[in-house]
Design a protein around this motif. Structure first.
Motif, PDB file in Angstrom:
ATOM      1  N   MET A 175       0.822  -1.206   0.000  1.00  0.00           N
ATOM      2  CA  MET A 175       0.000   0.000   0.000  1.00  0.00           C
ATOM      3  C   MET A 175       0.860   1.262   0.000  1.00  0.00           C
ATOM      4  N   GLY A 176       1.970   1.217   0.707  1.00  0.00           N
ATOM      5  CA  GLY A 176       2.869   2.361   0.699  1.00  0.00           C
ATOM      6  C   GLY A 176       3.443   2.620  -0.681  1.00  0.00           C
ATOM      7  N   MET A 177       3.839   1.545  -1.377  1.00  0.00           N
ATOM      8  CA  MET A 177       4.380   1.703  -2.721  1.00  0.00           C
ATOM      9  C   MET A 177       3.333   2.266  -3.675  1.00  0.00           C
ATOM     10  N   ARG A 178       2.096   1.848  -3.515  1.00  0.00           N
ATOM     11  CA  ARG A 178       1.049   2.373  -4.396  1.00  0.00           C
ATOM     12  C   ARG A 178       0.767   3.841  -4.087  1.00  0.00           C
ATOM     13  N   GLY A 179       0.976   4.243  -2.837  1.00  0.00           N
ATOM     14  CA  GLY A 179       0.795   5.643  -2.492  1.00  0.00           C
ATOM     15  C   GLY A 179       1.755   6.555  -3.224  1.00  0.00           C
ATOM     16  N   VAL A 180       2.949   6.058  -3.554  1.00  0.00           N
ATOM     17  CA  VAL A 180       3.915   6.854  -4.311  1.00  0.00           C
ATOM     18  C   VAL A 180       3.883   6.472  -5.786  1.00  0.00           C
ATOM     19  N   GLY A 181       2.776   5.855  -6.210  1.00  0.00           N
ATOM     20  CA  GLY A 181       2.554   5.629  -7.634  1.00  0.00           C
ATOM     21  C   GLY A 181       3.268   4.433  -8.220  1.00  0.00           C
ATOM     22  N   ASP A 182       3.742   3.499  -7.403  1.00  0.00           N
ATOM     23  CA  ASP A 182       4.464   2.333  -7.909  1.00  0.00           C
ATOM     24  C   ASP A 182       3.642   1.077  -7.640  1.00  0.00           C
ATOM     25  N   ALA A 183       2.974   0.580  -8.675  1.00  0.00           N
ATOM     26  CA  ALA A 183       2.164  -0.637  -8.531  1.00  0.00           C
ATOM     27  C   ALA A 183       2.882  -1.864  -9.068  1.00  0.00           C
ATOM     28  N   LYS A 184       4.038  -1.676  -9.701  1.00  0.00           N
ATOM     29  CA  LYS A 184       4.737  -2.810 -10.314  1.00  0.00           C
ATOM     30  C   LYS A 184       5.485  -3.653  -9.282  1.00  0.00           C
ATOM     31  N   VAL A 185       6.133  -3.006  -8.310  1.00  0.00           N
ATOM     32  CA  VAL A 185       6.882  -3.756  -7.295  1.00  0.00           C
ATOM     33  C   VAL A 185       5.953  -4.675  -6.497  1.00  0.00           C
ATOM     34  N   PRO A 186       4.777  -4.191  -6.021  1.00  0.00           N
ATOM     35  CA  PRO A 186       3.858  -5.121  -5.359  1.00  0.00           C
ATOM     36  C   PRO A 186       3.421  -6.275  -6.256  1.00  0.00           C
ATOM     37  N   LEU A 187       3.321  -6.029  -7.567  1.00  0.00           N
ATOM     38  CA  LEU A 187       2.963  -7.106  -8.491  1.00  0.00           C
ATOM     39  C   LEU A 187       4.055  -8.173  -8.531  1.00  0.00           C
ATOM     40  N   PHE A 188       5.325  -7.746  -8.635  1.00  0.00           N
ATOM     41  CA  PHE A 188       6.421  -8.715  -8.652  1.00  0.00           C
ATOM     42  C   PHE A 188       6.441  -9.526  -7.353  1.00  0.00           C
ATOM     43  N   ALA A 189       6.193  -8.852  -6.234  1.00  0.00           N
ATOM     44  CA  ALA A 189       6.173  -9.537  -4.944  1.00  0.00           C
ATOM     45  C   ALA A 189       5.026 -10.543  -4.890  1.00  0.00           C
ATOM     46  N   MET A 190       3.877 -10.181  -5.450  1.00  0.00           N
ATOM     47  CA  MET A 190       2.738 -11.091  -5.433  1.00  0.00           C
ATOM     48  C   MET A 190       2.996 -12.311  -6.304  1.00  0.00           C
ATOM     49  N   ILE A 191       3.665 -12.120  -7.432  1.00  0.00           N
ATOM     50  CA  ILE A 191       4.008 -13.258  -8.288  1.00  0.00           C
ATOM     51  C   ILE A 191       4.856 -14.266  -7.510  1.00  0.00           C
ATOM     52  N   LEU A 192       5.876 -13.760  -6.805  1.00  0.00           N
ATOM     53  CA  LEU A 192       6.723 -14.643  -6.003  1.00  0.00           C
ATOM     54  C   LEU A 192       5.913 -15.322  -4.901  1.00  0.00           C
ATOM     55  N   THR A 193       5.049 -14.549  -4.233  1.00  0.00           N
ATOM     56  CA  THR A 193       4.229 -15.094  -3.146  1.00  0.00           C
ATOM     57  C   THR A 193       3.353 -16.243  -3.629  1.00  0.00           C
ATOM     58  N   VAL A 194       2.704 -16.041  -4.763  1.00  0.00           N
ATOM     59  CA  VAL A 194       1.794 -17.066  -5.291  1.00  0.00           C
ATOM     60  C   VAL A 194       2.562 -18.320  -5.699  1.00  0.00           C
ATOM     61  N   LEU A 195       3.699 -18.146  -6.370  1.00  0.00           N
ATOM     62  CA  LEU A 195       4.481 -19.305  -6.800  1.00  0.00           C
ATOM     63  C   LEU A 195       4.914 -20.155  -5.607  1.00  0.00           C
ATOM     64  N   ILE A 196       5.366 -19.486  -4.552  1.00  0.00           N
ATOM     65  CA  ILE A 196       5.812 -20.222  -3.368  1.00  0.00           C
ATOM     66  C   ILE A 196       4.632 -20.901  -2.682  1.00  0.00           C
ATOM     67  N   ASP A 197       3.521 -20.193  -2.533  1.00  0.00           N
ATOM     68  CA  ASP A 197       2.380 -20.750  -1.802  1.00  0.00           C
ATOM     69  C   ASP A 197       1.759 -21.932  -2.539  1.00  0.00           C
ATOM     70  N   ILE A 198       1.580 -21.780  -3.856  1.00  0.00           N
ATOM     71  CA  ILE A 198       0.995 -22.869  -4.635  1.00  0.00           C
ATOM     72  C   ILE A 198       1.872 -24.112  -4.592  1.00  0.00           C
ATOM     73  N   THR A 199       3.191 -23.907  -4.626  1.00  0.00           N
ATOM     74  CA  THR A 199       4.118 -25.033  -4.616  1.00  0.00           C
ATOM     75  C   THR A 199       4.184 -25.712  -3.254  1.00  0.00           C
ATOM     76  N   MET A 200       4.208 -24.906  -2.189  1.00  0.00           N
ATOM     77  CA  MET A 200       4.397 -25.470  -0.853  1.00  0.00           C
ATOM     78  C   MET A 200       3.131 -26.066  -0.261  1.00  0.00           C
ATOM     79  N   ASN A 201       1.967 -25.598  -0.700  1.00  0.00           N
ATOM     80  CA  ASN A 201       0.717 -26.053  -0.087  1.00  0.00           C
ATOM     81  C   ASN A 201       0.551 -27.570  -0.087  1.00  0.00           C
ATOM     82  N   PRO A 202       0.605 -28.225  -1.243  1.00  0.00           N
ATOM     83  CA  PRO A 202       0.422 -29.682  -1.215  1.00  0.00           C
ATOM     84  C   PRO A 202       1.542 -30.406  -0.475  1.00  0.00           C
TER      85      PRO A 202
END
Length: 479
Positions: A175-202
């Motif tokens: 949310m802080g990054m989006r406040g300064v107009g940067d929505a790309k960094v949170p997107l990259f972080a979310m991509i990493l988060t999803v890849l790790i979570d989907i892989t580790m869950n099973p």
């Protein structure tokens, strides 16, 4: 900080204070629709990935453990939203303040606000986690969680409480990054988060090699590890690129909440958080009412919620973009652009949400079978509720865009009042009045009824325009 001053728009869209040089993350210049889309799309993708992550995790839980576990996660997800609502509220207040400071080119003020918000929210999440771990059994009892799902829900919920700070840090950074107009960094972080979570869950649910089988708790631990990795990526990127919110040297003291900033964050964040708490608490009530209809209906509702999440994502993303754009334009004194930003946001949001709603209703059978086993009695129940409830999310999107604009000006009380009326007298009240006549259908028709009430009230207040006031910044300087 509690006073308001009216800030008239400058005679032209020329930036006040002599700030004419564009910089990275500037949302105050250029074509409005293009800027809105370029900012919204990464945010929408982040939200969709987050929802997809929850969807895949639900598939793993439903297929590997069973429908009782799926019903358990549906119950816990409502509590998770309830917990994070407070953090979201303070995070949104921080984003507004950061955006106004960034629009005024006051980077130090942006860092002070962000540091205060981060320090406060992390401390708060630790406290909530401790209290929640103790009260978890009581919460599930109050929700009337089915006995068949209660033990699994408790295991899952306790891990969620313990690991809550990881999620809070990730939310505040995004949310802080989006406040300064940067929505790309949170997107990259979310991509990493999803890849790790989907892989580790099973792996953590069933166990693999030296990894022990943890059952449903493994799904929660997987999400916590993924959130930690995403937050680490954002922090590393911020410092590697020397982005505006980085803290160095003496600036680390900004993590200790400061008086003026903390007062603003609490004064504005509490109503914003309370608005989300109203939604969540009403959701708890609805889940309790659904649970009374039996496990099949509870599982149908849990599966349907996964699809409804996709309907909400465009509105969340576009309202966030609208709020960030308006906040920066308010900080820059460019008030003439606000109505144009809002209108573009409404057009884009309704176009996307209506399209998604139609697709979900048309393809509901194969979509629901991703969560429910073929031949499950829950499938026809879910198919029946889909077209009725989907309409409400299309309507609520209008409210979200309008309140996103008002929020950027610091108007947070009226949206809170509207949400209360929509969630309780309208939605819950409709159920109790209509249940003797409609039976379980009263649950589903309560959603569009409350949405109509919310949109009507929000539109009336937005058109009056009395909310167009600016909260003074610390030191008495107008935002």
């Amino acid at each position: 900080m509690s006073e308001f001053v009216t800030e008239e728009a400058p005679p032209s869209d020329a930036r006040p204070h002599g700030h004419a040089t564009p910089m990275r993350g500037d949302l105050t210049q250029g074509p409005i629709l293009k800027t809105l889309l370029l900012f919204s799309i990464p945010t929408l993708l982040s939200n969709l990935l987050q929802t997809l992550n929850g969807t895949v995790n639900s598939i793993w839980v439903g297929k590997l453990i069973g429908e009782s576990a799926l019903a358990a996660t549906a119950n816990v997800n409502i509590i998770m939203f309830l917990m994070m609502a407070t953090v979201f509220g303070f995070g949104m207040a921080t984003t507004v303040r950061v955006g106004q400071s960034f629009g005024a080119r006051d980077m130090d003020s942006a860092r002070v606000t962000f540091g205060s918000g981060m320090g406060f929210c992390v401390a708060l999440s630790v406290l909530i986690g401790i209290i929640g771990s103790v009260l978890a059994p009581r919460l599930l009892h109050l929700m009337a969680t089915p006995e068949a799902s209660r033990i699994e829900a408790l295991d899952y919920l306790r891990v969620v409480f313990i690991t809550m700070p990881f999620g809070s840090i990730s939310i505040m950074l995004s949310m802080g990054m989006r406040g300064v107009g940067d929505a790309k960094v949170p997107l990259f972080a979310m991509i990493l988060t999803v890849l790790i979570d989907i892989t580790m869950n099973p792996l953590l649910i069933r166990g693999f090699g030296p990894i022990p089988a943890m059952g449903i708790a493994g799904s929660a631990w997987s999400t916590a590890a993924a959130n930690f990795a995403g937050a680490a990526l954002m922090l590393g990127w911020i410092y590697a690129r020397d982005l505006p919110l980085r803290l160095r040297g003496a600036e680390w003291a900004y993590l200790r909440p400061r008086g003026d900033e903390l007062r603003f964050i609490i004064a504005k964040g509490l109503p914003m958080g309370a608005q989300m708490l109203l939604v969540s608490s009403a959701g708890l009530v609805m889940v309790g009412l659904v649970n009374r209809e039996g496990v099949a209906t509870a599982a149908a509702y849990g599966a349907s919620m996964q699809l409804w999440n996709y309907l909400q994502m465009p509105a969340f993303a576009i309202a966030s973009a609208v709020s960030a754009m308006v906040a920066q334009n308010v900080g820059a004194g460019l008030h003439k652009r606000v109505s144009k930003i809002t209108m573009r946001g409404l057009i884009v949001n309704e176009s996307v949400t209506v399209t998604l709603a139609v697709l979900i209703v048309i393809f509901d059978a194969p979509l629901l079978r991703m969560f429910l086993v073929p031949g499950s009695p829950s499938i026809p129940i879910a198919q029946h509720m889909q077209p009725i409830v989907s309409v409400s999310f299309v309507l609520f999107g209008i409210m979200m865009i309008l309140t996103g604009t008002m929020r950027a000006y610091g108007a947070v009380i009226l949206p809170l009042v509207i949400m209360f009326v929509a969630m309780y007298p309208a939605r819950v009240g409709f159920y109790f009045v209509a249940f003797p006549y409609l039976g379980a259908n009263a649950l589903w028709y309560a959603y569009p009824f409350s949405a109509v009430v919310a949109v009507a009230m929000t539109s009336a207040i937005y058109l009056r325009g009395n909310w167009r006031k600016v909260t003074p910044k610390a030191g008495g300087r107008p935002a």
